[in-house]
Design a protein around this motif. Structure first.
Motif, short mmCIF file in Angstrom:
data_model
loop_
_atom_site.label_atom_id
_atom_site.label_comp_id
_atom_site.label_asym_id
_atom_site.label_seq_id
_atom_site.Cartn_x
_atom_site.Cartn_y
_atom_site.Cartn_z
N LEU A 70 0.83 -1.21 0.00
CA LEU A 70 0.00 0.00 0.00
C LEU A 70 0.87 1.26 0.00
CD1 LEU A 70 -2.86 -0.99 2.50
CD2 LEU A 70 -2.69 -1.39 0.03
N GLU A 71 1.94 1.24 0.77
CA GLU A 71 2.86 2.38 0.79
C GLU A 71 3.51 2.56 -0.58
OE1 GLU A 71 3.78 4.57 3.23
OE2 GLU A 71 3.19 3.67 5.15
N TYR A 72 3.88 1.46 -1.21
CA TYR A 72 4.49 1.53 -2.54
C TYR A 72 3.54 2.18 -3.53
CZ TYR A 72 6.07 0.07 -7.14
OH TYR A 72 6.46 0.08 -8.47
N ILE A 73 2.29 1.72 -3.52
CA ILE A 73 1.31 2.29 -4.46
C ILE A 73 1.14 3.78 -4.23
CG2 ILE A 73 -1.14 2.26 -5.11
CD1 ILE A 73 -1.06 -0.78 -4.34
N ALA A 74 1.05 4.18 -2.97
CA ALA A 74 0.91 5.61 -2.66
C ALA A 74 2.12 6.40 -3.15
CB ALA A 74 0.72 5.79 -1.16
N ASP A 75 3.30 5.81 -3.04
CA ASP A 75 4.53 6.50 -3.46
C ASP A 75 4.62 6.66 -4.97
OD1 ASP A 75 5.40 6.88 -0.88
OD2 ASP A 75 6.73 5.13 -0.86
N VAL A 76 4.18 5.64 -5.72
CA VAL A 76 4.32 5.73 -7.18
C VAL A 76 3.14 6.43 -7.83
CG1 VAL A 76 5.79 3.68 -7.30
CG2 VAL A 76 3.31 3.44 -7.60
#
Length: 206
Positions: A70-76
């Protein structure tokens, strides 16, 4: 393109919902838990933990663990604004996610995954019998401390919301009535109205 390995009814659906919210294209690959596909060599070569979710990136990198995905998706996908800009709200969002991962998900898992912690049927039965009580205690904590209005942050949708939505979707099956928790009930109704949830239901993933 991203590839999401998921199983219906599991926490991996939180990642699918977040991908929809972020507007990121992805391929969804269903892992059949009924046939124990997650324990077979083909899937273990993707995720050695034998669990979902797993997210394969275009370069072949495979990411695991729901919160990290979820953090990865928010970052990209920064334009989706899936993490509060206020540091205190962002910390509250993460504290909710850590609670769901470390406490509420574990309480739920005691119903069907007792073999992770014990080997005797009597132990499995005891753990299962406790699930309505422990999940009700978790629901009370969510109701009292985690939800702030229609969302976890209280201001806007964040990556904690699909996470909470999926975990709370387990409550009824665990013997806990959502009707006893007005904030959770309102949250679930609000989430059901989001296009991401409608889309995932249309795809028969939820």
């Amino acid at each position: 393109m991203l590839t999401l390995y998921y199983a219906p009814g599991t926490i991996s659906i939180a990642v699918a919902l977040t991908l929809e919210e972020a507007g990121l294209p992805y391929e969804a690959v269903k892992i059949d838990f009924k046939s124990a596909e997650q324990t077979q060599p083909d899937y273990l070569s993707i995720n050695t933990k034998g669990r979902v979710p797993a997210l394969a990136l275009p370069d072949g990198t495979v990411l695991t663990e729901t919160g990290a995905l979820l953090e990865y998706i928010a970052d990209v996908a920064p334009s989706a604004k899936l993490i509060p800009t206020d540091p205190a709200l962002a910390a509250h969002m993460r504290s909710a996610m850590y609670y769901l991962a470390s406490t509420m998900h574990i309480a739920h898992a005691h119903k069907l995954r007792g073999s992770r912690w014990a080997s005797q049927q009597s132990s499995f039965d005891d753990m299962t019998s406790m699930v309505p009580q422990t999940m009700a205690a978790c629901a009370t904590y969510v109701e009292t401390h985690l939800l702030r209005g229609d969302s976890v942050s209280g201001q806007s949708f964040s990556i904690a919301d699909p996470y909470l939505f999926v975990v709370c979707s387990w409550l009824e099956g665990d013997g806990v009535s959502i009707a006893d928790y007005p904030k959770i009930q309102n949250f679930m109704t609000t989430m059901e109205a989001r296009q991401s949830v409608k889309t995932i239901r249309e795809k028969a993933m939820l």
